[in-house]
Scaffold this motif. Structure first.
Motif, PDB file in Angstrom:
ATOM      1  N   MET A   1       3.016   1.543  22.876  1.00 12.78           N
ATOM      2  CA  MET A   1       3.495   0.182  22.681  1.00 12.78           C
ATOM      3  C   MET A   1       2.915  -0.368  21.383  1.00 12.78           C
ATOM      4  N   GLU A   2       3.767  -0.884  20.541  1.00 13.19           N
ATOM      5  CA  GLU A   2       3.336  -1.378  19.233  1.00 13.19           C
ATOM      6  C   GLU A   2       2.908  -2.837  19.345  1.00 13.19           C
ATOM      7  N   ASN A   3       1.811  -3.171  18.740  1.00  8.49           N
ATOM      8  CA  ASN A   3       1.354  -4.561  18.668  1.00  8.49           C
ATOM      9  C   ASN A   3       2.312  -5.314  17.754  1.00  8.49           C
ATOM     10  N   LYS A   4       2.861  -6.417  18.254  1.00 10.95           N
ATOM     11  CA  LYS A   4       3.861  -7.140  17.459  1.00 10.95           C
ATOM     12  C   LYS A   4       3.286  -7.703  16.164  1.00 10.95           C
ATOM     13  N   ASN A   5       1.977  -7.833  16.083  1.00 10.83           N
ATOM     14  CA  ASN A   5       1.357  -8.368  14.874  1.00 10.83           C
ATOM     15  C   ASN A   5       0.839  -7.273  13.942  1.00 10.83           C
ATOM     16  N   SER A   6       1.087  -5.990  14.265  1.00 11.92           N
ATOM     17  CA  SER A   6       0.547  -4.920  13.434  1.00 11.92           C
ATOM     18  C   SER A   6       1.314  -4.773  12.115  1.00 11.92           C
ATOM     19  N   ASN A   7       2.575  -5.121  12.091  1.00 17.47           N
ATOM     20  CA  ASN A   7       3.366  -5.063  10.873  1.00 17.47           C
ATOM     21  C   ASN A   7       3.502  -6.486  10.343  1.00 17.47           C
ATOM     22  N   THR A   8       3.032  -6.714   9.131  1.00 11.18           N
ATOM     23  CA  THR A   8       2.938  -8.095   8.644  1.00 11.18           C
ATOM     24  C   THR A   8       3.987  -8.482   7.622  1.00 11.18           C
ATOM     25  N   HIS A   9       4.822  -7.549   7.181  1.00 11.60           N
ATOM     26  CA  HIS A   9       5.741  -7.831   6.068  1.00 11.60           C
ATOM     27  C   HIS A   9       6.662  -9.019   6.343  1.00 11.60           C
ATOM     28  N   ASN A  10       6.970  -9.312   7.590  1.00 11.31           N
ATOM     29  CA  ASN A  10       7.897 -10.400   7.905  1.00 11.31           C
ATOM     30  C   ASN A  10       7.199 -11.728   8.188  1.00 11.31           C
ATOM     31  N   ARG A  11       5.910 -11.788   7.879  1.00  9.24           N
ATOM     32  CA  ARG A  11       5.192 -13.050   8.105  1.00  9.24           C
ATOM     33  C   ARG A  11       4.138 -13.322   7.029  1.00  9.24           C
ATOM     34  N   GLU A  12       4.416 -12.824   5.810  1.00 11.51           N
ATOM     35  CA  GLU A  12       3.436 -13.009   4.744  1.00 11.51           C
ATOM     36  C   GLU A  12       4.102 -13.361   3.419  1.00 11.51           C
ATOM     37  N   LEU A  13       3.330 -14.073   2.622  1.00 11.77           N
ATOM     38  CA  LEU A  13       3.688 -14.357   1.239  1.00 11.77           C
ATOM     39  C   LEU A  13       2.601 -13.730   0.379  1.00 11.77           C
ATOM     40  N   LEU A  14       2.997 -13.150  -0.741  1.00 20.69           N
ATOM     41  CA  LEU A  14       2.033 -12.547  -1.648  1.00 20.69           C
ATOM     42  C   LEU A  14       2.514 -12.759  -3.069  1.00 20.69           C
ATOM     43  N   ILE A  15       1.586 -13.200  -3.911  1.00 20.53           N
ATOM     44  CA  ILE A  15       1.899 -13.328  -5.329  1.00 20.53           C
ATOM     45  C   ILE A  15       0.687 -12.842  -6.115  1.00 20.53           C
ATOM     46  N   SER A  16       0.957 -12.152  -7.197  1.00 17.39           N
ATOM     47  CA  SER A  16      -0.092 -11.672  -8.088  1.00 17.39           C
ATOM     48  C   SER A  16       0.207 -12.172  -9.487  1.00 17.39           C
ATOM     49  N   ARG A  17      -0.851 -12.478 -10.222  1.00 16.99           N
ATOM     50  CA  ARG A  17      -0.665 -12.958 -11.591  1.00 16.99           C
ATOM     51  C   ARG A  17      -1.908 -12.629 -12.388  1.00 16.99           C
ATOM     52  N   LYS A  18      -1.707 -12.161 -13.609  1.00 21.13           N
ATOM     53  CA  LYS A  18      -2.821 -11.989 -14.541  1.00 21.13           C
ATOM     54  C   LYS A  18      -2.962 -13.300 -15.296  1.00 21.13           C
ATOM     55  N   LEU A  19      -4.136 -13.885 -15.188  1.00 26.30           N
ATOM     56  CA  LEU A  19      -4.412 -15.181 -15.805  1.00 26.30           C
ATOM     57  C   LEU A  19      -5.229 -14.981 -17.077  1.00 26.30           C
ATOM     58  N   ASN A  20      -4.910 -15.744 -18.094  1.00 32.01           N
ATOM     59  CA  ASN A  20      -5.592 -15.625 -19.381  1.00 32.01           C
ATOM     60  C   ASN A  20      -6.854 -16.482 -19.416  1.00 32.01           C
ATOM     61  N   ALA A  21      -7.768 -16.149 -18.524  1.00 24.18           N
ATOM     62  CA  ALA A  21      -9.047 -16.852 -18.447  1.00 24.18           C
ATOM     63  C   ALA A  21     -10.052 -15.921 -17.766  1.00 24.18           C
ATOM     64  N   PRO A  22     -11.314 -16.023 -18.143  1.00 26.85           N
ATOM     65  CA  PRO A  22     -12.333 -15.185 -17.504  1.00 26.85           C
ATOM     66  C   PRO A  22     -12.519 -15.575 -16.037  1.00 26.85           C
ATOM     67  N   VAL A  23     -12.978 -14.632 -15.235  1.00 25.24           N
ATOM     68  CA  VAL A  23     -13.094 -14.840 -13.800  1.00 25.24           C
ATOM     69  C   VAL A  23     -13.993 -16.030 -13.456  1.00 25.24           C
ATOM     70  N   GLU A  24     -15.026 -16.277 -14.260  1.00 27.42           N
ATOM     71  CA  GLU A  24     -15.917 -17.409 -13.967  1.00 27.42           C
ATOM     72  C   GLU A  24     -15.165 -18.734 -14.037  1.00 27.42           C
TER      73      GLU A  24
END
Length: 165
Positions: A1-24
């Motif tokens: 039996m699969e846990n209904k929350n084991s696959n997250t693709h249908n309940r997540e938002l993800l964005i990635s961006r390279k920012l022109n500033a140092p991590v600090e």
């Protein structure tokens, strides 16, 4: 039996961006209310932050003021904070967990911003009602613009508001 929350693709938002500033600097504008109040939220929104204690267990209380005058109260609890590396907070209503990873890349920072909702139904409701997917895109764009202003001000010896120190 699969846990209904084991696959997250249908309940997540993800964005990635390279920012022109140092991590600090990216970390600073993410963790200091005087900065985050100036860039947080979708286009046209302003913010009032009443509490922002960026430590595990700390609260973050803010009101987002919509361009139509509607106030949106937000409360989050910080779950994990690793200096210059990671911020995890749980947003109370609607309920989701946001994980922001910071990766130093010289004078730039790669940010991965992930929001995981409890259920697919809640994800759909929030995206449809509040346009959270578009809001996240606008939020990271506003962060990028704000950081560019901060870098420019630092290079010219100006303070947070662009005034000479």
């Amino acid at each position: 039996m699969e846990n209904k929350n084991s696959n997250t693709h249908n309940r997540e938002l993800l964005i990635s961006r390279k920012l022109n500033a140092p991590v600090e600097l990216v970390w600073e504008v993410w963790t200091k209310p005087e900065h985050i109040v100036k860039w947080w939220g979708p286009n046209g929104f302003t913010n009032t932050i009443t509490k922002m204690d960026v430590v595990p267990g700390g609260e973050w209380n803010l009101v987002m003021h919509g361009p139509d005058g509607t106030d949106y109260k937000n409360k989050s609890i910080f779950k994990e904070v690793i200096l210059y590396k990671k911020i995890v907070y749980e947003h109370i209503s609607p309920r989701f967990v946001a994980t922001i990873d910071f990766e130093e890349q010289g004078e730039q920072t790669l940010i991965n911003w992930h929001m995981l909702f409890e259920t697919a139904e809640e994800f759909i409701r929030v995206v449809k009602t509040f346009k959270a997917d578009e809001g996240l895109k606008q939020n990271i764009e506003k962060l990028s613009v704000y950081l560019a202003e901060r870098v420019k001000n630092q290079e010219s010896g100006q303070n947070i508001d662009g005034e000479k120190k």
